[in-house]
Motif scaffolding. Sequence first.
Motif, PDB file in Angstrom:
ATOM      1  N   ASN A 210       0.809  -1.212   0.000  1.00 35.04           N
ATOM      2  CA  ASN A 210       0.000   0.000   0.000  1.00 35.04           C
ATOM      3  C   ASN A 210       0.849   1.271   0.000  1.00 35.04           C
ATOM      4  O   ASN A 210       0.319   2.372   0.061  1.00 35.04           O
ATOM      5  CB  ASN A 210      -0.920   0.021   1.233  1.00 35.04           C
ATOM      6  N   GLY A 211       2.155   1.112  -0.046  1.00 36.85           N
ATOM      7  CA  GLY A 211       3.028   2.273  -0.075  1.00 36.85           C
ATOM      8  C   GLY A 211       3.261   2.900   1.273  1.00 36.85           C
ATOM      9  O   GLY A 211       3.834   3.984   1.367  1.00 36.85           O
ATOM     10  N   VAL A 212       2.848   2.246   2.343  1.00 30.55           N
ATOM     11  CA  VAL A 212       3.051   2.766   3.692  1.00 30.55           C
ATOM     12  C   VAL A 212       4.290   2.116   4.285  1.00 30.55           C
ATOM     13  O   VAL A 212       4.451   0.901   4.218  1.00 30.55           O
ATOM     14  CB  VAL A 212       1.823   2.485   4.584  1.00 30.55           C
ATOM     15  N   LYS A 213       5.148   2.945   4.858  1.00 28.08           N
ATOM     16  CA  LYS A 213       6.391   2.416   5.400  1.00 28.08           C
ATOM     17  C   LYS A 213       6.154   1.588   6.647  1.00 28.08           C
ATOM     18  O   LYS A 213       5.478   2.011   7.563  1.00 28.08           O
ATOM     19  CB  LYS A 213       7.345   3.568   5.739  1.00 28.08           C
ATOM     20  N   ASP A 214       6.709   0.405   6.652  1.00 25.59           N
ATOM     21  CA  ASP A 214       6.643  -0.431   7.843  1.00 25.59           C
ATOM     22  C   ASP A 214       7.669   0.041   8.860  1.00 25.59           C
ATOM     23  O   ASP A 214       8.628   0.724   8.531  1.00 25.59           O
ATOM     24  CB  ASP A 214       6.915  -1.890   7.484  1.00 25.59           C
ATOM     25  N   THR A 215       7.488  -0.366  10.075  1.00 23.13           N
ATOM     26  CA  THR A 215       8.406  -0.012  11.141  1.00 23.13           C
ATOM     27  C   THR A 215       8.629  -1.242  11.997  1.00 23.13           C
ATOM     28  O   THR A 215       8.062  -2.313  11.738  1.00 23.13           O
ATOM     29  CB  THR A 215       7.839   1.153  11.975  1.00 23.13           C
ATOM     30  N   MET A 216       9.440  -1.132  13.025  1.00 19.93           N
ATOM     31  CA  MET A 216       9.684  -2.291  13.879  1.00 19.93           C
ATOM     32  C   MET A 216       8.401  -2.666  14.620  1.00 19.93           C
ATOM     33  O   MET A 216       7.588  -1.795  14.985  1.00 19.93           O
ATOM     34  CB  MET A 216      10.813  -1.997  14.856  1.00 19.93           C
ATOM     35  N   PRO A 217       8.168  -3.941  14.848  1.00 17.84           N
ATOM     36  CA  PRO A 217       6.894  -4.416  15.414  1.00 17.84           C
ATOM     37  C   PRO A 217       6.582  -3.856  16.798  1.00 17.84           C
ATOM     38  O   PRO A 217       5.421  -3.705  17.145  1.00 17.84           O
ATOM     39  CB  PRO A 217       7.080  -5.935  15.472  1.00 17.84           C
ATOM     40  N   GLN A 218       7.616  -3.508  17.589  1.00 18.68           N
ATOM     41  CA  GLN A 218       7.368  -3.046  18.958  1.00 18.68           C
ATOM     42  C   GLN A 218       6.564  -1.748  18.993  1.00 18.68           C
ATOM     43  O   GLN A 218       5.819  -1.494  19.935  1.00 18.68           O
ATOM     44  CB  GLN A 218       8.692  -2.822  19.707  1.00 18.68           C
ATOM     45  N   TYR A 219       6.737  -0.912  17.987  1.00 19.82           N
ATOM     46  CA  TYR A 219       6.047   0.377  17.942  1.00 19.82           C
ATOM     47  C   TYR A 219       5.401   0.534  16.569  1.00 19.82           C
ATOM     48  O   TYR A 219       5.780   1.397  15.777  1.00 19.82           O
ATOM     49  CB  TYR A 219       7.027   1.525  18.208  1.00 19.82           C
ATOM     50  N   ASP A 220       4.401  -0.283  16.299  1.00 24.23           N
ATOM     51  CA  ASP A 220       3.808  -0.283  14.972  1.00 24.23           C
ATOM     52  C   ASP A 220       3.024   0.993  14.665  1.00 24.23           C
ATOM     53  O   ASP A 220       2.707   1.264  13.514  1.00 24.23           O
ATOM     54  CB  ASP A 220       2.901  -1.510  14.781  1.00 24.23           C
ATOM     55  N   TYR A 221       2.729   1.805  15.687  1.00 25.92           N
ATOM     56  CA  TYR A 221       2.015   3.055  15.463  1.00 25.92           C
ATOM     57  C   TYR A 221       2.952   4.190  15.070  1.00 25.92           C
ATOM     58  O   TYR A 221       2.518   5.239  14.594  1.00 25.92           O
ATOM     59  CB  TYR A 221       1.246   3.465  16.725  1.00 25.92           C
ATOM     60  N   ALA A 222       4.260   3.998  15.300  1.00 20.71           N
ATOM     61  CA  ALA A 222       5.246   5.045  15.022  1.00 20.71           C
ATOM     62  C   ALA A 222       6.034   4.675  13.767  1.00 20.71           C
ATOM     63  O   ALA A 222       6.804   3.724  13.787  1.00 20.71           O
ATOM     64  CB  ALA A 222       6.196   5.217  16.203  1.00 20.71           C
ATOM     65  N   PRO A 223       5.847   5.377  12.670  1.00 23.93           N
ATOM     66  CA  PRO A 223       6.521   5.013  11.423  1.00 23.93           C
ATOM     67  C   PRO A 223       8.023   5.262  11.468  1.00 23.93           C
ATOM     68  O   PRO A 223       8.517   6.043  12.291  1.00 23.93           O
ATOM     69  CB  PRO A 223       5.852   5.924  10.391  1.00 23.93           C
ATOM     70  N   TYR A 224       8.731   4.561  10.594  1.00 24.80           N
ATOM     71  CA  TYR A 224      10.154   4.803  10.372  1.00 24.80           C
ATOM     72  C   TYR A 224      11.020   4.668  11.621  1.00 24.80           C
ATOM     73  O   TYR A 224      12.001   5.394  11.792  1.00 24.80           O
ATOM     74  CB  TYR A 224      10.364   6.197   9.767  1.00 24.80           C
TER      75      TYR A 224
END
Length: 271
Positions: A210-224
């Motif tokens: 979907n073109g949305v940057k993934d982030t580390m699983p621990q803080y999935d609400y905080a991008p990059y």
Amino acid sequence: MFMPRNQKPEGRIRKSCRAFTLIELLVVIAIIAILAGLLLPALSKAKAKALAIKCASNMKNWGFATVMYLGDYADRLPPFGDLSSDYTADFWHAKLAPYVALRTQPGTNFGSTVAFTSQLRMCPGGSYAAPPFWKASWPTTDWNCWIGANFGAYGKPLSAPFYYTDSTPTLKASRIKKPSDAMLFMDTITHYVYSPADVNYQFTLDLDKNGVKDTMPQYDYAPYNWGRPTAHGSGANVTLLDGHVERVAFKKLWQINASGKVTHSFWYMDD
């Protein structure tokens, strides 16, 4: 009374005054709109570039502060924080405060200190809106882009130059063999970015479908990983250990390989 042959009495002078027609007025308005349309993108780009330059200047100050700190502390970098369990202990911005003409405030929660809230640490490319792709509530009084430290953990391999020093020594800068290729600071949401070179903070994907940057699983609400790699258009400013600042394109800084490891050399301290 004698009057020159070609001069008419004042009362007989007629002035010709021609008004714009509606079509002419519309043409003028259209030309102005076209010119504005051509100029506004250029002005917008110029403003964005000016903000990026101001941010880079701020980052250079923190980079030079770090270099001076190394000279005073036997080549050791400041810790990310003295104690991971105490937010009134000194963090990296408090350690460097004297070198950027900011006062220290021992015993104060770090989020309320001058060193933390100073405009010298604030990236002008940010705003009071939630950061892009943020998935939680965001206070409208909070700025969303600050100069932050590259945070990881002490060990072998070394994942980042800044870490908590509860039970570990601060890092000797001489351990990093390529100071011009080792990232200290970058644009972040608050005051740090979790280094994806650390196995605990790796990205799950580069870009999802979907073109949305993934982030580390621990803080999935905080991008990059709490970074802001798109703070300046499609890139971010970074400060390297030798004190110089570069702008890095997002796709380069955030690229991963087939094994899921981030590939940009700025993330790696021991290589």
